[in-house]
Design an enzyme around this catalytic site. Sequence first.
Site, PDB file in Angstrom:
ATOM      1  N   ARG A  52      -6.978  -3.308 -24.080  1.00 45.05           N
ATOM      2  CA  ARG A  52      -8.012  -4.200 -24.636  1.00 45.05           C
ATOM      3  C   ARG A  52      -9.383  -3.825 -24.075  1.00 45.05           C
ATOM      4  NH1 ARG A  52      -7.158 -10.570 -24.037  1.00 45.05           N
ATOM      5  NH2 ARG A  52      -7.798 -10.130 -21.916  1.00 45.05           N
ATOM      6  N   LYS A 151     -14.145  -8.363 -25.640  1.00 48.59           N
ATOM      7  CA  LYS A 151     -14.294  -9.093 -24.384  1.00 48.59           C
ATOM      8  C   LYS A 151     -15.500  -8.501 -23.649  1.00 48.59           C
ATOM      9  CE  LYS A 151     -11.389 -11.093 -20.816  1.00 48.59           C
ATOM     10  NZ  LYS A 151     -11.941 -12.425 -20.946  1.00 48.59           N
ATOM     11  N   GLU A 184     -10.807 -21.170 -30.669  1.00 48.62           N
ATOM     12  CA  GLU A 184     -10.112 -21.178 -29.382  1.00 48.62           C
ATOM     13  C   GLU A 184     -10.880 -22.094 -28.445  1.00 48.62           C
ATOM     14  OE1 GLU A 184     -10.238 -17.237 -27.590  1.00 48.62           O
ATOM     15  OE2 GLU A 184     -12.356 -17.020 -28.031  1.00 48.62           O
TER      16      GLU A 184
HETATM   17  N1  PMP Z   1     -10.173 -16.541 -25.049  1.00 46.09           N
HETATM   18  C1  PMP Z   1     -11.200 -16.210 -24.268  1.00 46.09           C
HETATM   19  C2  PMP Z   1     -12.572 -16.440 -24.759  1.00 46.09           C
HETATM   20  C3  PMP Z   1     -10.974 -15.687 -22.983  1.00 46.09           C
HETATM   21  O1  PMP Z   1     -12.004 -15.357 -22.210  1.00 46.09           O
HETATM   22  C4  PMP Z   1      -9.647 -15.525 -22.531  1.00 46.09           C
HETATM   23  C5  PMP Z   1      -9.374 -15.024 -21.141  1.00 46.09           C
HETATM   24  N2  PMP Z   1      -9.468 -13.672 -21.047  1.00 46.09           N
HETATM   25  C6  PMP Z   1      -8.595 -15.859 -23.404  1.00 46.09           C
HETATM   26  C7  PMP Z   1      -8.900 -16.359 -24.645  1.00 46.09           C
HETATM   27  C8  PMP Z   1      -7.165 -15.665 -23.008  1.00 46.09           C
HETATM   28  O2  PMP Z   1      -6.832 -14.300 -23.011  1.00 46.09           O
HETATM   29  P1  PMP Z   1      -5.748 -13.701 -22.033  1.00 46.09           P
HETATM   30  O3  PMP Z   1      -4.468 -14.402 -22.302  1.00 46.09           O
HETATM   31  O4  PMP Z   1      -5.701 -12.250 -22.364  1.00 46.09           O
HETATM   32  O5  PMP Z   1      -6.223 -13.936 -20.642  1.00 46.09           O
END
Ligand code: PMP
Length: 292
Positions: A52, A151, A184
């Site tokens: 990622r 990200k 989200e």
């Molecule tokens: N959404 C956002 C905006 C985030 O910053 C994160 C944390 N990285 C997640 C969702 C969850 O992703 P992950 O399960 O890969 O940590």
Amino acid sequence: MGLLIYLNGKYVTEEEAKISVFDHGLLYGDGVFEGLRSYNGKIFKLDEHLLRLYNSAKAISLEIPLKFEEFKKAVIETVRKNNLKDSYIRIVVTRGVGDLGLDPRKCKKPTIFIIASKIQLYPESLYEKGIDVVTVPTRRNMSETLNPAIKSLNYLNNILAKIEANNSGATEGLILNQFGYVSECTGENIFIIKKNKLITPPISAGALPGITREVVINIGDKIGLEVKEENITRYDIFISDECFLTGTAAEIVPVVKVDGRIIGDGKPGKITLKIRDEFHKIIEEEGIPIYE
Ligand code: PMP
């Protein structure tokens, strides 16, 4: 003893781990990052997180000057040097040092650092009781402006949402996209359960392709739920049987109240707890060993 931090190929102390005020990661949020965990001496989903990271970098035309395998070794070595078994790991790659203009062509070398430390987002009691969430006024960035699937270090959209959630006294903020669909929360993906269905918004709704989200989707399949990635509204959440959030730092957090509406019977749901149990089994079993 302080932490040892990986900074551009060297391991330095916290005091020595400084970057330039001309770094475009700081000046413009021009860079990408990852947050990972290690459990019991093993790094969970290291390849997936690095993939990622490389995808995020590619999307912003940032060439990471380390090969995938070299990066992997650097992450493992950072945790090892800090003697950690259970840790939270932050990886950051910035555009590097440039001048005061925003042109990335002036930045000749990306800055890379890796911090291995600890994190606890919420107190244990909140995992037992469940959290309350409110919908925040700030909408999700449009994919056509700054794609939330990247990200990037440009997290102001999420931070504004967090401030609004804080102002209203809720634990988390629910972010809707420009069409009014749920994307989200500020740092976690969201799931609802209705009868035998496990539903989460698609990435196209403005969600990060969460690594924990993926693990939970697979658990859902395994335990016989009908898993759907589809657009949901606040109403769908209000009338759901169960709701929970997922993220590397937060792990799996039950949600018991959204915008003042009690979800289910106001306690963490049975299926949510089953998914949490399965998740805990997986993190114990899987992972790349640090000390071998
Ligand atoms: N959404 C956002 C905006 C985030 O910053 C994160 C944390 N990285 C997640 C969702 C969850 O992703 P992950 O399960 O890969 O940590």
